[in-house]
Write a protein that holds these residues in place. Structure first.
Motif, mmCIF file in Angstrom:
data_model
loop_
_atom_site.group_PDB
_atom_site.id
_atom_site.type_symbol
_atom_site.label_atom_id
_atom_site.label_comp_id
_atom_site.label_asym_id
_atom_site.label_seq_id
_atom_site.Cartn_x
_atom_site.Cartn_y
_atom_site.Cartn_z
ATOM 1 N N LEU A 180 0.498 -1.150 -0.337
ATOM 2 C CA LEU A 180 0.423 0.070 0.134
ATOM 3 C C LEU A 180 0.737 1.723 0.298
ATOM 4 N N ALA A 181 0.350 2.483 -0.584
ATOM 5 C CA ALA A 181 1.471 3.770 -0.851
ATOM 6 C C ALA A 181 0.832 4.445 0.511
ATOM 7 N N LYS A 182 -0.026 4.347 1.093
ATOM 8 C CA LYS A 182 0.149 4.992 2.449
ATOM 9 C C LYS A 182 0.274 3.690 3.607
ATOM 10 N N ILE B 214 2.396 12.790 3.549
ATOM 11 C CA ILE B 214 0.975 12.794 3.319
ATOM 12 C C ILE B 214 1.059 14.047 2.468
ATOM 13 N N THR B 215 1.675 15.077 2.425
ATOM 14 C CA THR B 215 1.879 15.838 1.737
ATOM 15 C C THR B 215 2.143 15.428 -0.003
ATOM 16 N N GLU B 216 3.138 14.756 0.025
ATOM 17 C CA GLU B 216 3.117 14.092 -1.512
ATOM 18 C C GLU B 216 2.391 12.655 -2.292
ATOM 19 N N GLN B 217 2.031 12.377 -0.937
ATOM 20 C CA GLN B 217 0.216 11.526 -1.616
ATOM 21 C C GLN B 217 -0.911 12.599 -2.010
ATOM 22 N N THR B 218 -1.048 13.871 -1.512
ATOM 23 C CA THR B 218 -2.248 13.987 -1.549
ATOM 24 C C THR B 218 -1.928 15.576 -2.786
ATOM 25 N N LYS B 219 -0.501 15.599 -3.199
ATOM 26 C CA LYS B 219 -0.394 16.583 -4.462
ATOM 27 C C LYS B 219 -0.685 15.953 -5.838
#
Length: 197
Positions: free
Chosen positions: A42-44, A180-185
């Motif tokens: 899972l990426a997260k 979280i920053t990288e995933q949400t961008k």
């Protein structure tokens, strides 16, 4: 199309977290993660972040007793505990009054998957369970928690090493924030709205 992954953090290149990784945090207690197979890719997943930041950590992927045979062998000659809430659990503060821990086992997965691992591995029930007397607000906003006051694996481990050993856990929380920053961008606006971002 095959995605390219960073050779250091093992995240996809477009969500690489290397720039958020600080020098390794050193702990006396060895952290042993028992990771459910569904979490591994899972990426997260936050256990991967712990491996980037902690120097004294081991991760085993599986569900059945045979998957964790090597991990179980560690309990034979070390003082161990399991980070898991329950009626027989002691708080981290109470644990500090006992002989020093060598190993803390942590189950990485949803509550349902964690219960499954626990049910299949009775040897874990023989370990002293340890929990927190208070749970801070969950900072892992991009993955829905199944229960109120649930923490991610990274948050749980960081809180433990902070309370038990006095290790500064801010680098771990900063790494989580960076992930979280990288995933949400890359998230579409309607997905961000779902997480109140």
């Amino acid at each position: 199309m095959k995605r390219n992954f960073c050779s250091k953090c093992h995240y996809p290149i477009n969500t690489c977290v290397c720039k958020y990784v600080s020098p390794s945090l050193h702990t006396q207690t060895k952290i042993v993660i028992l990771q459910h197979p569904d979490e591994a890719n899972l990426a997260k997943n936050t256990a991967r972040l712990l491996q980037l930041q902690l120097n004294n950590i081991q991760l085993y992927v599986g569900q059945k007793p045979e998957d964790f045979q090597q991990a179980r062998e560690l309990t034979g000659y070390k003082r161990c505990a399991l980070l898991y809430p329950g009626e027989n659990a002691v708080t981290v503060q109470q644990m500090q009054q006992l002989p020093a821990l060598d190993i803390l086992f942590v189950i990485d997965g949803t509550w349902k998957k964690a219960h499954k691992i626990l049910a299949l591995n009775s040897w874990l029930l023989a370990l002293q369970a340890v929990t927190f007397d208070a749970i801070p607000e969950n900072q892992y906003r991009i993955r829905k928690a199944e229960q109120a006051h649930s923490l991610s694996t990274l948050e749980s481990v960081s809180l433990f090493i902070n309370q038990y050993e006095g290790v500064d856990h801010q680098p771990l929380l900063a790494l989580l924030k960076g992930m979280i920053t990288e995933q949400t961008k890359l998230m579409p606006a309607h997905v961000k709205a779902r997480y109140n971002l």
